[in-house]
Design a protein around this motif. Structure first.
Motif, mmCIF file in Angstrom:
data_model
loop_
_atom_site.group_PDB
_atom_site.id
_atom_site.type_symbol
_atom_site.label_atom_id
_atom_site.label_comp_id
_atom_site.label_asym_id
_atom_site.label_seq_id
_atom_site.Cartn_x
_atom_site.Cartn_y
_atom_site.Cartn_z
ATOM 1 N N GLN A 189 0.805 -1.227 0.000
ATOM 2 C CA GLN A 189 0.000 0.000 0.000
ATOM 3 C C GLN A 189 0.840 1.281 0.000
ATOM 4 O OE1 GLN A 189 -2.354 -0.572 3.397
ATOM 5 N NE2 GLN A 189 -3.524 -2.246 2.519
ATOM 6 N N PRO A 190 1.835 1.370 0.910
ATOM 7 C CA PRO A 190 2.586 2.630 0.918
ATOM 8 C C PRO A 190 3.268 2.892 -0.425
ATOM 9 C CG PRO A 190 3.129 1.297 2.828
ATOM 10 C CD PRO A 190 2.284 0.448 1.944
ATOM 11 N N LEU A 191 3.775 1.823 -1.045
ATOM 12 C CA LEU A 191 4.472 2.006 -2.307
ATOM 13 C C LEU A 191 3.512 2.533 -3.375
ATOM 14 C CD1 LEU A 191 7.104 1.638 -3.910
ATOM 15 C CD2 LEU A 191 6.194 -0.565 -4.651
ATOM 16 N N PHE A 192 2.341 1.902 -3.476
ATOM 17 C CA PHE A 192 1.360 2.370 -4.450
ATOM 18 C C PHE A 192 0.931 3.803 -4.165
ATOM 19 C CE2 PHE A 192 0.678 -2.053 -5.798
ATOM 20 C CZ PHE A 192 0.626 -1.850 -7.168
ATOM 21 N N GLY A 193 0.784 4.097 -2.903
ATOM 22 C CA GLY A 193 0.376 5.451 -2.512
ATOM 23 C C GLY A 193 1.401 6.478 -2.961
ATOM 24 N N VAL A 194 2.663 6.209 -2.667
ATOM 25 C CA VAL A 194 3.703 7.157 -3.047
ATOM 26 C C VAL A 194 3.751 7.269 -4.568
ATOM 27 C CG1 VAL A 194 6.180 7.609 -3.021
ATOM 28 C CG2 VAL A 194 5.057 6.730 -0.989
ATOM 29 N N LEU A 195 3.681 6.126 -5.242
ATOM 30 C CA LEU A 195 3.758 6.149 -6.702
ATOM 31 C C LEU A 195 2.617 6.961 -7.302
ATOM 32 C CD1 LEU A 195 4.785 2.535 -7.761
ATOM 33 C CD2 LEU A 195 6.136 4.632 -7.825
ATOM 34 N N PHE A 196 1.429 6.784 -6.748
ATOM 35 C CA PHE A 196 0.292 7.502 -7.307
ATOM 36 C C PHE A 196 0.485 9.009 -7.195
ATOM 37 C CE2 PHE A 196 -3.870 9.574 -6.944
ATOM 38 C CZ PHE A 196 -4.290 9.343 -8.242
ATOM 39 N N PHE A 197 0.890 9.464 -6.039
ATOM 40 C CA PHE A 197 1.016 10.911 -5.877
ATOM 41 C C PHE A 197 2.265 11.447 -6.558
ATOM 42 C CE2 PHE A 197 -2.268 9.727 -2.948
ATOM 43 C CZ PHE A 197 -3.244 10.617 -3.372
ATOM 44 N N LEU A 198 3.248 10.575 -6.732
ATOM 45 C CA LEU A 198 4.407 10.958 -7.530
ATOM 46 C C LEU A 198 3.965 11.140 -8.987
ATOM 47 C CD1 LEU A 198 7.508 11.272 -7.436
ATOM 48 C CD2 LEU A 198 7.642 8.933 -8.281
ATOM 49 N N MET A 199 3.087 10.260 -9.406
ATOM 50 C CA MET A 199 2.566 10.372 -10.772
ATOM 51 C C MET A 199 1.834 11.711 -10.948
ATOM 52 S SD MET A 199 -0.300 8.068 -12.640
ATOM 53 C CE MET A 199 -1.737 8.829 -11.926
ATOM 54 N N LEU A 200 0.967 12.031 -9.993
ATOM 55 C CA LEU A 200 0.241 13.300 -10.099
ATOM 56 C C LEU A 200 1.208 14.482 -10.147
ATOM 57 C CD1 LEU A 200 -2.897 13.088 -7.773
ATOM 58 C CD2 LEU A 200 -2.756 12.788 -10.221
ATOM 59 N N LEU A 201 2.244 14.408 -9.307
ATOM 60 C CA LEU A 201 3.190 15.523 -9.264
ATOM 61 C C LEU A 201 3.990 15.662 -10.548
ATOM 62 C CD1 LEU A 201 4.585 15.474 -5.651
ATOM 63 C CD2 LEU A 201 3.478 17.375 -6.811
ATOM 64 N N THR A 202 4.439 14.533 -11.083
ATOM 65 C CA THR A 202 5.222 14.636 -12.321
ATOM 66 C C THR A 202 4.316 15.069 -13.475
ATOM 67 O OG1 THR A 202 5.016 12.249 -12.487
ATOM 68 C CG2 THR A 202 7.155 13.099 -11.836
ATOM 69 N N LEU A 203 3.049 14.666 -13.417
ATOM 70 C CA LEU A 203 2.114 15.132 -14.434
ATOM 71 C C LEU A 203 1.910 16.632 -14.317
ATOM 72 C CD1 LEU A 203 -0.854 12.594 -14.358
ATOM 73 C CD2 LEU A 203 0.570 13.136 -16.307
#
Ligand code: PFF
Length: 487
Positions: free
Chosen positions: A312-326
């Motif tokens: 869960q933490p990994l997916f969470g970080v990845l998701f918000f990292l995705m939003l930020l890089t977008l």
């Protein structure tokens, strides 16, 4: 002063895609689509894409390239007294980047909360805690420390990305475009395979044709296309002006437009899959599982993430990292659009302008970091897009269509492109799009006279909405009147 240029065609295409694809695709598109009937909205969006989105992208690239200047400069070259129209576009872009950075700040906070697991099993509660959201815009509440910290970090990141203008941007975008695409695909696969996802996908993909009779749905679709394509903010005009002389315009516009729409569609699959899952676990119908609005992705995604069986933490970080890089390449494109306008006119250094824009936007966004801020953000977004943006696009169509001459612009664009645009382009720019936009603005005015947006108090609607919209042409006019500095 020699104009900044992209290093390569790929750098230009990626930077424009980077500008277009952003929070608009993954944060805004899903909640606007959800609030406007799902499938019906999707259909209207597709129509708006072809009759207005792509033709205007061609127009903006063509205009910037031909005039070799930012939005104000390009309008100035069409006719001196039109310069203020270009400033209007830039001002709308400037207001947008002020609140865009706030959404980026939420993403920062969610990314951190994913590691500390601060949202636990109730992301709705976490969202309320983070934003400290109050019951209305006139109840400002207190300043939210984490939100203002996130805002600061967002601005530092944005300024670093554009430190050296088109040259740095050209490199940064390889990462800010490619990483989120990869992550998005992971999330789509995860989202659509969740139990119950099909319910959400049905809502997303099955059009309710009766909804298409509501002008509101069309207005939302057109503004979403413009917002998403970064049209009407002076950004694509500036990016077109950085394009070397022998570049292709039509082809690039199609690539960029279709990539952007494709990404929004994917973003929708992931979010609606998640909504279906949400409806499955709560037993509520899809259209009622969460409140529609700017908080949608901040509620749906953490819910899926915290219900994942592992990592869960990994997916969470990845998701918000995705939003930020977008988000970051969209945000800096807005700053680039403003900076190009200021630099063209007053010949200031790139760095001075970027830092000043960043500081000003940061300062202006401070009220949005208070508990009542999200209400104001919602009002400003609504008025900026439904009135500001739509009026600017309308002006662009009329000025290029009738004053400059759509045929002349078409000939120029064709001379720069592998594929030629034909008569359909003139018809969309001169007739179809202006008529549709005029109709939509009129409907929105009527709707706002009848009742305030979202039931907000009239006073708040006036300050955050009407006043800002009225100020834009006025300030545009003042900026035009300030003396330019010749090179
Ligand atoms: N197109 C961006 C998005 O969809 O998130 C937002 C945006 C960027 C709007 C640049 C306007 C702009 F000039």
């Amino acid at each position: 002063m020699l104009r900044d240029r992209w290093d390569s065609r790929t750098a230009f295409v990626l930077a424009s895609i980077g500008s277009a694809i952003g929070l608009g695709n993954v944060w805004r598109f899903p909640y606007v689509c959800y609030a406007n009937g799902g499938g019906a909205f999707l259909l209207a969006y597709l129509v708006a894409l072809f009759i207005a989105g792509i033709p205007l992208l061609i127009l903006e690239f063509g205009l910037g390239h031909k005039m070799n200047g930012s939005a104000p400069q390009s309008f100035f070259k069409v006719k001196k007294s039109y310069e203020w129209m270009g400033w209007m576009a830039i001002l709308v872009g400037f207001f947008i980047v002020c609140y865009y950075a706030i959404i980026m700040s939420y993403c920062f906070n969610y990314g951190i909360a994913a590691v500390t697991q601060a949202w636990g099993n109730n992301p709705q509660e976490y969202f309320d805690k983070l934003t400290g959201i109050t019951s209305g815009p006139f109840e400002m509440g207190s300043i939210r420390g984490p939100v203002i910290m996130g805002l600061l970090l967002s601005w530092i990141a944005i300024v670093l990305c554009i430190w050296k203008g088109a040259k740095t941007v050209g490199k940064v975008v390889y990462f800010t475009v490619l990483i989120p695409w990869f992550l998005l695909i992971v999330f789509v696969v995860r989202g659509v395979t969740l139990p119950g996802a099909i319910q959400g996908l049905n809502y997303y993909l099955t059009p309710d044709f009766s909804k298409l009779l509501e002008p509101q749905v069309w207005l939302a679709a057109f503004t979403q296309v413009f917002f998403s394509f970064s049209i009407g903010f002076g950004v694509m005009i500036a990016y077109g002006s950085f394009l070397p002389r022998d570049s292709d315009i039509v082809n690039n516009a199609f690539i960029i437009g279709l990539c952007d729409a494709g990404t929004a569609f994917l973003g929708g699959l992931a979010v609606f899959g998640a909504l279906g899952y949400h409806s499955f676990i709560t037993g509520k119908p899809v259209e009622a599982v969460v409140s529609a609005g700017p908080g949608l992705v901040f509620v749906t995604y953490p819910a899926i993430i915290s219900n994942l069986p592992f990592w869960q933490p990994l997916f969470g970080v990845l998701f918000f990292l995705m939003l930020l890089t977008l988000a970051i390449d969209s945000a800096f494109s807005l700053v680039e659009g403003v900076a190009a306008g200021v630099q063209d006119k007053w010949k200031l250094s790139h760095r001075t302008v970027n830092i000043s824009v960043a500081l000003l936007a940061f300062g202006l966004a401070i009220p949005l970091t208070f508990g009542g801020g999200l209400h104001w953000l919602d009002i400003v977004d609504r008025f900026m897009t439904q009135f500001g943006l739509i009026s600017i696009v309308l002006i662009e169509c009329l000025v290029i269509g009738y004053i400059y001459g759509s045929r002349k612009m078409k000939e120029y664009v064709n001379s720069q492109s592998e594929f030629s645009v034909r008569g359909w382009w003139d018809i969309f720019i001169k007739v179809v799009t202006p008529i549709v936009l005029l109709f939509l603005i009129a409907m929105e005015v009527i709707a706002r006279v009848k009742s305030s947006y979202g039931g907000y108090p009239r006073g708040a609607e006036f300050i955050g909405g009407w006043l800002v919209v009225i100020l834009i042409p006025v300030v545009g006019f003042i900026l035009m009147k300030i003396k330019r500095v010749e090179a």
